[in-house]
Design a protein around this motif. Structure first.
Motif, PDB file in Angstrom:
ATOM      1  N   MET A  56       0.851  -1.206   0.000  1.00  9.85           N
ATOM      2  CA  MET A  56       0.000   0.000   0.000  1.00  9.85           C
ATOM      3  C   MET A  56       0.878   1.245   0.000  1.00  9.85           C
ATOM      4  O   MET A  56       1.728   1.406   0.862  1.00  9.85           O
ATOM      5  N   ILE A  57       0.684   2.085  -0.984  1.00  3.89           N
ATOM      6  CA  ILE A  57       1.368   3.384  -1.003  1.00  3.89           C
ATOM      7  C   ILE A  57       0.306   4.463  -1.186  1.00  3.89           C
ATOM      8  O   ILE A  57      -0.494   4.406  -2.118  1.00  3.89           O
ATOM      9  N   THR A  58       0.286   5.420  -0.251  1.00  2.59           N
ATOM     10  CA  THR A  58      -0.619   6.571  -0.378  1.00  2.59           C
ATOM     11  C   THR A  58       0.236   7.825  -0.477  1.00  2.59           C
ATOM     12  O   THR A  58       1.441   7.778  -0.254  1.00  2.59           O
ATOM     13  N   ARG A  59      -0.410   8.925  -0.805  1.00  2.00           N
ATOM     14  CA  ARG A  59       0.352  10.174  -0.888  1.00  2.00           C
ATOM     15  C   ARG A  59      -0.480  11.366  -0.470  1.00  2.00           C
ATOM     16  O   ARG A  59      -1.711  11.358  -0.530  1.00  2.00           O
ATOM     17  N   PHE A  60       0.249  12.408  -0.067  1.00  2.00           N
ATOM     18  CA  PHE A  60      -0.344  13.722   0.200  1.00  2.00           C
ATOM     19  C   PHE A  60       0.370  14.649  -0.775  1.00  2.00           C
ATOM     20  O   PHE A  60       1.595  14.634  -0.847  1.00  2.00           O
ATOM     21  N   ALA A  61      -0.422  15.405  -1.556  1.00  2.00           N
ATOM     22  CA  ALA A  61       0.185  16.134  -2.684  1.00  2.00           C
ATOM     23  C   ALA A  61      -0.192  17.613  -2.672  1.00  2.00           C
ATOM     24  O   ALA A  61      -0.911  18.082  -3.549  1.00  2.00           O
ATOM     25  N   PRO A  62       0.300  18.355  -1.702  1.00  2.00           N
ATOM     26  CA  PRO A  62      -0.097  19.767  -1.615  1.00  2.00           C
ATOM     27  C   PRO A  62       0.601  20.653  -2.637  1.00  2.00           C
ATOM     28  O   PRO A  62       1.705  20.357  -3.082  1.00  2.00           O
ATOM     29  N   SER A  63      -0.081  21.728  -3.016  1.00  2.00           N
ATOM     30  CA  SER A  63       0.497  22.727  -3.907  1.00  2.00           C
ATOM     31  C   SER A  63       1.010  23.880  -3.044  1.00  2.00           C
ATOM     32  O   SER A  63       0.263  24.414  -2.224  1.00  2.00           O
ATOM     33  N   PRO A  64       2.268  24.273  -3.248  1.00  2.00           N
ATOM     34  CA  PRO A  64       2.824  25.321  -2.376  1.00  2.00           C
ATOM     35  C   PRO A  64       2.412  26.718  -2.814  1.00  2.00           C
ATOM     36  O   PRO A  64       3.245  27.551  -3.158  1.00  2.00           O
ATOM     37  N   ASN A  65       1.103  26.973  -2.819  1.00  2.00           N
ATOM     38  CA  ASN A  65       0.635  28.317  -3.176  1.00  2.00           C
ATOM     39  C   ASN A  65      -0.099  28.979  -2.004  1.00  2.00           C
ATOM     40  O   ASN A  65      -0.762  29.988  -2.169  1.00  2.00           O
ATOM     41  N   GLY A  66       0.015  28.402  -0.847  1.00  2.00           N
ATOM     42  CA  GLY A  66      -0.582  28.978   0.359  1.00  2.00           C
ATOM     43  C   GLY A  66      -0.262  28.043   1.511  1.00  2.00           C
ATOM     44  O   GLY A  66       0.171  26.902   1.283  1.00  2.00           O
ATOM     45  N   HIS A  67      -0.471  28.524   2.726  1.00  2.00           N
ATOM     46  CA  HIS A  67      -0.160  27.691   3.895  1.00  2.00           C
ATOM     47  C   HIS A  67      -1.146  26.530   4.001  1.00  2.00           C
ATOM     48  O   HIS A  67      -2.269  26.620   3.531  1.00  2.00           O
ATOM     49  N   LEU A  68      -0.711  25.464   4.639  1.00  2.00           N
ATOM     50  CA  LEU A  68      -1.638  24.349   4.895  1.00  2.00           C
ATOM     51  C   LEU A  68      -2.525  24.721   6.079  1.00  2.00           C
ATOM     52  O   LEU A  68      -2.096  25.406   7.004  1.00  2.00           O
ATOM     53  N   HIS A  69      -3.778  24.258   6.044  1.00  2.00           N
ATOM     54  CA  HIS A  69      -4.685  24.499   7.162  1.00  2.00           C
ATOM     55  C   HIS A  69      -5.229  23.152   7.656  1.00  2.00           C
ATOM     56  O   HIS A  69      -4.792  22.080   7.196  1.00  2.00           O
ATOM     57  N   MET A  70      -6.204  23.223   8.538  1.00  2.00           N
ATOM     58  CA  MET A  70      -6.679  21.995   9.168  1.00  2.00           C
ATOM     59  C   MET A  70      -7.263  20.977   8.181  1.00  2.00           C
ATOM     60  O   MET A  70      -7.179  19.774   8.390  1.00  2.00           O
ATOM     61  N   GLY A  71      -7.839  21.473   7.105  1.00  2.00           N
ATOM     62  CA  GLY A  71      -8.368  20.575   6.077  1.00  2.00           C
ATOM     63  C   GLY A  71      -7.255  19.729   5.458  1.00  2.00           C
ATOM     64  O   GLY A  71      -7.429  18.533   5.198  1.00  2.00           O
ATOM     65  N   HIS A  72      -6.109  20.357   5.257  1.00  2.00           N
ATOM     66  CA  HIS A  72      -4.964  19.603   4.728  1.00  2.00           C
ATOM     67  C   HIS A  72      -4.470  18.594   5.756  1.00  2.00           C
ATOM     68  O   HIS A  72      -4.104  17.473   5.407  1.00  2.00           O
ATOM     69  N   ALA A  73      -4.451  19.018   7.025  1.00  2.00           N
ATOM     70  CA  ALA A  73      -3.993  18.099   8.073  1.00  2.00           C
ATOM     71  C   ALA A  73      -4.891  16.859   8.086  1.00  2.00           C
ATOM     72  O   ALA A  73      -4.411  15.725   8.128  1.00  2.00           O
ATOM     73  N   PHE A  74      -6.193  17.096   7.996  1.00  2.00           N
ATOM     74  CA  PHE A  74      -7.167  15.994   7.998  1.00  2.00           C
ATOM     75  C   PHE A  74      -6.877  15.040   6.834  1.00  2.00           C
ATOM     76  O   PHE A  74      -6.829  13.816   6.990  1.00  2.00           O
ATOM     77  N   SER A  75      -6.637  15.621   5.665  1.00  2.00           N
ATOM     78  CA  SER A  75      -6.379  14.834   4.465  1.00  2.00           C
ATOM     79  C   SER A  75      -5.071  14.030   4.589  1.00  2.00           C
ATOM     80  O   SER A  75      -5.012  12.839   4.251  1.00  2.00           O
ATOM     81  N   ALA A  76      -4.045  14.697   5.091  1.00  2.00           N
ATOM     82  CA  ALA A  76      -2.745  14.028   5.226  1.00  2.00           C
ATOM     83  C   ALA A  76      -2.828  12.882   6.240  1.00  2.00           C
ATOM     84  O   ALA A  76      -2.260  11.807   6.028  1.00  2.00           O
ATOM     85  N   ILE A  77      -3.567  13.103   7.337  1.00  2.00           N
ATOM     86  CA  ILE A  77      -3.698  12.065   8.371  1.00  2.00           C
ATOM     87  C   ILE A  77      -4.409  10.838   7.798  1.00  2.00           C
ATOM     88  O   ILE A  77      -4.004   9.696   8.037  1.00  2.00           O
ATOM     89  N   ILE A  78      -5.452  11.065   7.005  1.00  2.00           N
ATOM     90  CA  ILE A  78      -6.180   9.934   6.404  1.00  2.00           C
ATOM     91  C   ILE A  78      -5.241   9.115   5.518  1.00  2.00           C
ATOM     92  O   ILE A  78      -5.158   7.888   5.628  1.00  2.00           O
ATOM     93  N   ALA A  79      -4.497   9.811   4.667  1.00  2.98           N
ATOM     94  CA  ALA A  79      -3.583   9.103   3.755  1.00  2.98           C
ATOM     95  C   ALA A  79      -2.508   8.364   4.550  1.00  2.98           C
ATOM     96  O   ALA A  79      -2.211   7.189   4.294  1.00  2.98           O
ATOM     97  N   HIS A  80      -1.944   9.052   5.513  1.00  2.00           N
ATOM     98  CA  HIS A  80      -0.884   8.458   6.341  1.00  2.00           C
ATOM     99  C   HIS A  80      -1.382   7.211   7.059  1.00  2.00           C
ATOM    100  O   HIS A  80      -0.786   6.142   7.000  1.00  2.00           O
ATOM    101  N   ASP A  81      -2.530   7.337   7.735  1.00  2.00           N
ATOM    102  CA  ASP A  81      -3.003   6.236   8.579  1.00  2.00           C
ATOM    103  C   ASP A  81      -3.398   5.020   7.739  1.00  2.00           C
ATOM    104  O   ASP A  81      -3.158   3.882   8.150  1.00  2.00           O
ATOM    105  N   LEU A  82      -3.989   5.255   6.575  1.00  2.00           N
ATOM    106  CA  LEU A  82      -4.367   4.113   5.724  1.00  2.00           C
ATOM    107  C   LEU A  82      -3.112   3.335   5.314  1.00  2.00           C
ATOM    108  O   LEU A  82      -3.107   2.104   5.300  1.00  2.00           O
ATOM    109  N   ALA A  83      -2.058   4.055   4.983  1.00  2.00           N
ATOM    110  CA  ALA A  83      -0.819   3.375   4.571  1.00  2.00           C
ATOM    111  C   ALA A  83      -0.186   2.648   5.749  1.00  2.00           C
ATOM    112  O   ALA A  83       0.180   1.469   5.638  1.00  2.00           O
ATOM    113  N   ILE A  84      -0.073   3.346   6.862  1.00  2.00           N
ATOM    114  CA  ILE A  84       0.643   2.759   7.999  1.00  2.00           C
ATOM    115  C   ILE A  84      -0.102   1.537   8.547  1.00  2.00           C
ATOM    116  O   ILE A  84       0.507   0.503   8.844  1.00  2.00           O
TER     117      ILE A  84
END
Ligand code: GLU
Length: 275
Positions: A1-29
């Protein structure tokens, strides 16, 4: 299983990004797999290289271990080769329409915005002018035959482009579109489960066609609900949702925030989009 978080560096990350990254991370781990970070930095003037370092710090602060893969800016040759291949297949056509042209043609609107009326599909356009290249969806599907993709929540979905129209694959003043770049990268990075917000659900129809045209492996998809602000709008960098960097610098506990997001215990004013 390989998941990814793919943000665009055109603004700071906010809680929505954190939520998204955690989902991807936890599914992989949980599956004993890997979680990748990919910086999607091909938006010309809007990309701010210094934000990539901030994103890495944000993920570490949340307690998410990641393996970083090449940023999109290092993959332009791959995108160009793919666009050439698609042009040779005859599924792309040049388009000179500006945003204003598209709006003034009184288009129908679908889940991803204005549905291009196909003006340039029906006329000769000099490809040496500044043009964008669009995917002729009908022609592409005539080559691939019927296609489908799998979403963990929605099940098997037949590819249907009627609500999307002919989307841009190569931009006029910028390189590859999001669709082309992300599809190629997910394949190159060996991503087996693409996780991202529900706002990109319909984009997957386009990605599935590109996979079929270019013989790429087909990952599974997991589109998660978005975090909404007090007005019921998705959290946005522009509307000043507190950034993760601000919270981090204010001494907030990132590990605690990550646990709260996992439990869907959101701060006041933030709610989860209904399915
Ligand atoms: N770079 C995109 C964004 O920041 C994410 C694309 C994706 O996850 O497929 O919205």
């Amino acid at each position: 299983m390989i998941t990814r978080f793919a943000p665009s560096p055109n603004g700071h990350l906010h809680m929505g990004h954190a939520f998204s990254a955690i989902i991807a991370h936890d599914l992989a781990i949980k599956a004993g797999g890997q979680f990748a970070l990919r910086i999607e930095d091909i938006d010309g003037v809007r990309s701010k290289p210094e934000l990539a370092e901030e994103f890495r710090e944000d993920l570490k602060w949340l307690g998410l271990e990641f393996e970083e893969v090449a940023p999109q800016s290092g993959r332009l040759e791959n995108y160009e080769a793919a666009a050439t291949k698609l042009r040779e297949l005859g599924v792309l056509y040049p388009c000179i329409c500006s945003r204003t042209d598209i709006r003034s043609a009184d288009p129908k609107y679908g889940p991803m915005g204005a549905i291009y009326a196909g003006t340039c599909r029906a006329q000769e356009v000099d490809p040496d002018l500044p043009v964008a290249w669009r995917l002729d969806a009908a022609k592409a599907l005539a080559i691939t035959g019927p296609l489908s993709w799998h979403d963990t929540a929605a099940g098997i979905l037949p590819v249907d482009m009627t609500q999307l129209g002919d989307v841009v694959i190569w931009r006029k003043e910028e390189p590859a579109s999001y669709h082309l770049a992300a599809t190629l990268d997910d394949a190159a990075d060996g991503v087996t489960l693409v996780t991202r917000g529900f706002d990109l659900f319909h984009a997957t129809h386009v990605h599935r066609i590109l996979q079929a045209l270019m013989d790429l492996p087909v990952p599974q998809y997991h589109h998660h609900p978005l975090l909404l602000d007090e007005g019921g709008e998705k959290l946005a960098k522009r509307r000043g949702s507190a950034s993760l960097a601000d919270l981090r610098e204010a001494g907030e506990d990132g590990l605690l925030l990550a646990e709260q997001l996992r439990l869907h215990s959101f701060p006041a004013g933030i709610s989860l989009q209904k399915a």
